[in-house]
Motif scaffolding. Structure first.
Motif, mmCIF file in Angstrom:
data_model
loop_
_atom_site.group_PDB
_atom_site.id
_atom_site.type_symbol
_atom_site.label_atom_id
_atom_site.label_comp_id
_atom_site.label_asym_id
_atom_site.label_seq_id
_atom_site.Cartn_x
_atom_site.Cartn_y
_atom_site.Cartn_z
ATOM 1 N N GLY A 3 0.830 -1.203 0.000
ATOM 2 C CA GLY A 3 0.000 0.000 0.000
ATOM 3 C C GLY A 3 0.860 1.246 0.000
ATOM 4 O O GLY A 3 2.093 1.176 0.044
ATOM 5 N N LEU A 4 0.211 2.389 -0.051
ATOM 6 C CA LEU A 4 0.939 3.651 0.017
ATOM 7 C C LEU A 4 0.063 4.691 0.693
ATOM 8 O O LEU A 4 -1.151 4.563 0.758
ATOM 9 C CB LEU A 4 1.378 4.128 -1.366
ATOM 10 C CG LEU A 4 0.307 4.484 -2.415
ATOM 11 C CD1 LEU A 4 -0.156 5.918 -2.257
ATOM 12 C CD2 LEU A 4 0.880 4.297 -3.811
ATOM 13 N N GLU A 22 -5.003 1.928 -8.071
ATOM 14 C CA GLU A 22 -4.539 0.686 -8.698
ATOM 15 C C GLU A 22 -3.946 -0.264 -7.662
ATOM 16 O O GLU A 22 -4.259 -1.452 -7.634
ATOM 17 C CB GLU A 22 -3.480 0.996 -9.770
ATOM 18 C CG GLU A 22 -4.018 1.585 -11.047
ATOM 19 C CD GLU A 22 -4.608 0.532 -11.975
ATOM 20 O OE1 GLU A 22 -4.205 -0.643 -11.909
ATOM 21 O OE2 GLU A 22 -5.494 0.898 -12.768
ATOM 22 N N LEU A 23 -3.083 0.287 -6.814
ATOM 23 C CA LEU A 23 -2.349 -0.535 -5.862
ATOM 24 C C LEU A 23 -3.248 -1.108 -4.769
ATOM 25 O O LEU A 23 -3.174 -2.296 -4.444
ATOM 26 C CB LEU A 23 -1.227 0.293 -5.224
ATOM 27 C CG LEU A 23 -0.377 -0.402 -4.162
ATOM 28 C CD1 LEU A 23 0.379 -1.578 -4.767
ATOM 29 C CD2 LEU A 23 0.592 0.579 -3.527
ATOM 30 N N THR A 28 -8.945 9.659 0.207
ATOM 31 C CA THR A 28 -9.084 8.463 -0.613
ATOM 32 C C THR A 28 -8.475 7.232 0.061
ATOM 33 O O THR A 28 -8.864 6.107 -0.256
ATOM 34 C CB THR A 28 -8.438 8.675 -1.994
ATOM 35 O OG1 THR A 28 -7.101 9.164 -1.831
ATOM 36 C CG2 THR A 28 -9.235 9.682 -2.809
ATOM 37 N N TYR A 29 -7.533 7.423 0.989
ATOM 38 C CA TYR A 29 -6.995 6.277 1.721
ATOM 39 C C TYR A 29 -8.116 5.564 2.471
ATOM 40 O O TYR A 29 -8.239 4.334 2.415
ATOM 41 C CB TYR A 29 -5.897 6.730 2.689
ATOM 42 C CG TYR A 29 -5.223 5.586 3.413
ATOM 43 C CD1 TYR A 29 -4.201 4.870 2.796
ATOM 44 C CD2 TYR A 29 -5.604 5.222 4.704
ATOM 45 C CE1 TYR A 29 -3.572 3.816 3.448
ATOM 46 C CE2 TYR A 29 -4.991 4.173 5.359
ATOM 47 C CZ TYR A 29 -3.971 3.471 4.727
ATOM 48 O OH TYR A 29 -3.365 2.416 5.374
ATOM 49 N N ASP A 78 5.932 13.051 -1.361
ATOM 50 C CA ASP A 78 4.486 13.071 -1.512
ATOM 51 C C ASP A 78 3.822 11.766 -1.093
ATOM 52 O O ASP A 78 2.640 11.737 -0.783
ATOM 53 C CB ASP A 78 4.094 13.342 -2.969
ATOM 54 C CG ASP A 78 4.423 14.764 -3.369
ATOM 55 O OD1 ASP A 78 4.452 15.615 -2.481
ATOM 56 O OD2 ASP A 78 4.646 14.998 -4.571
ATOM 57 N N HIS A 79 4.535 10.690 -1.148
ATOM 58 C CA HIS A 79 3.901 9.414 -0.790
ATOM 59 C C HIS A 79 4.961 8.414 -0.343
ATOM 60 O O HIS A 79 6.143 8.572 -0.587
ATOM 61 C CB HIS A 79 3.104 8.843 -1.983
ATOM 62 C CG HIS A 79 3.862 8.813 -3.267
ATOM 63 N ND1 HIS A 79 4.910 7.974 -3.488
ATOM 64 C CD2 HIS A 79 3.725 9.548 -4.399
ATOM 65 C CE1 HIS A 79 5.379 8.157 -4.709
ATOM 66 N NE2 HIS A 79 4.689 9.099 -5.276
ATOM 67 N N GLY A 80 4.481 7.384 0.345
ATOM 68 C CA GLY A 80 5.404 6.345 0.785
ATOM 69 C C GLY A 80 4.822 4.984 0.546
ATOM 70 O O GLY A 80 3.666 4.732 0.882
ATOM 71 N N PHE A 81 5.568 4.094 -0.052
ATOM 72 C CA PHE A 81 5.095 2.740 -0.325
ATOM 73 C C PHE A 81 5.451 1.825 0.836
ATOM 74 O O PHE A 81 6.473 1.995 1.499
ATOM 75 C CB PHE A 81 5.761 2.182 -1.596
ATOM 76 C CG PHE A 81 5.240 2.807 -2.863
ATOM 77 C CD1 PHE A 81 4.267 2.163 -3.606
ATOM 78 C CD2 PHE A 81 5.696 4.041 -3.289
ATOM 79 C CE1 PHE A 81 3.789 2.732 -4.771
ATOM 80 C CE2 PHE A 81 5.212 4.622 -4.447
ATOM 81 C CZ PHE A 81 4.273 3.959 -5.201
#
Length: 269
Positions: A88-89, A108-109, A147-148, A264-267
């Motif tokens: 996830g991210l 998508e993820l 959206t998370y 901006d994001h973390g996987f």
């Protein structure tokens, strides 16, 4: 369980799932984007637990890569008996402030990939008459926090529906909804969580142990820790106006922590 596949296996909860399953003597298929980290982990698991650790490098926001992973789940050679959909991210910007491309990648993820891999696993497992699917959601699924929350709410409802469909097949579906967990997730997303009290945090080893115990018992909704079980119960009973207010506060907290940061994001993989 036989062989277990873990997505997002190189960090966070995925890493803990890999270790606990390997030390319980399950062979593992490790899925993430970083080949070097996966190969290092595979070597460590083999040395420590004597299990076979297969590396499958894939970007699970890429449809071609997802299909390769799905094909591995459909394979009858060293069949996968447990799928852990964990990758996830976390996006740090509000929906209207960020790039739509990042939102689409997140969708998508955390939605499409969970659906595709769950379908591939369930198809193969029901044919054999045994297996388990564990999809990682979050207590955020009960909130209205970007959206998370929406993605994780989909994972929860989807997994519950899948569990109904799999009844009497010998295959189970469990959704894990942890709260805040001490992992790399927030650090890699660049989110400052220092304002959150220590009592709100869970340890990854306890979360994973509870989740795997629930999978073995065929539990559909797994919420580790009594405090988060209580919080989830309260969230379900609150009027939606109160839930939206909580989501608004959480969004403001996340936005404030984003100031001055470049990430901006973390996987989780």
């Amino acid at each position: 369980m036989g062989t277990a596949m873990i997505t997002g296996a190189s960090a966070g909860l995925g890493l803990e799932f890999a270790w606990q399953l390997a030390t319980a003597k399950h062979d593992v298929v490790l899925v993430a984007r970083g080949t070097e980290r996966l190969e290092r982990l595979a070597a460590q698991l083999h040395a420590a637990a004597g299990v076979h650790a297969e590396v499958l490098t894939a970007d699970l926001a890429d449809r071609a890569d997802v299909e390769r992973v799905a094909e591995r789940l459909r394979s009858d050679e060293h069949p996968v008996g447990l799928l852990v959909n964990n990758a996830g991210l976390g996006l740090r910007k509000r929906f209207l402030e960020g790039e739509l491309e990042d939102e689409e990648r997140s969708l998508e993820l955390m939605v499409r990939t969970v659906m595709v891999l769950s379908h591939a696993a369930a198809e193969s497992m029901t044919r054999r008459g045994r297996g388990a699917i564990l999809n990682v959601s979050s207590v955020a699924a009960l909130l209205a926090s970007g959206t998370y929350s929406a993605h994780k709410a989909w994972v929860r409802t989807f997994t519950e529906s899948l569990a109904v469909e799999l009844r009497d097949t010998g295959v189970t579906a469990t959704v894990l909804q942890p709260g805040f967990v001490h992992t790399e997730f927030h650090d890699r997303a660049g989110i400052d969580m220092t304002a959150l009290p220590e009592i709100a945090w869970l340890n990854a080893d306890a979360v994973v142990a509870a989740a795997l115990a629930d999978v073995r018992r065929g539990v559909v909704i797994s919420t580790p820790s009594l405090r988060y079980q209580a919080a989830a119960g309260v969230a379900r009973l609150l009027p939606r106006s109160a839930v939206r207010a909580l989501g608004s506060y959480r969004a403001r907290l996340a936005a404030a922590s984003a100031d001055g940061s470049e990430s901006d994001h973390g996987f989780t993989d």
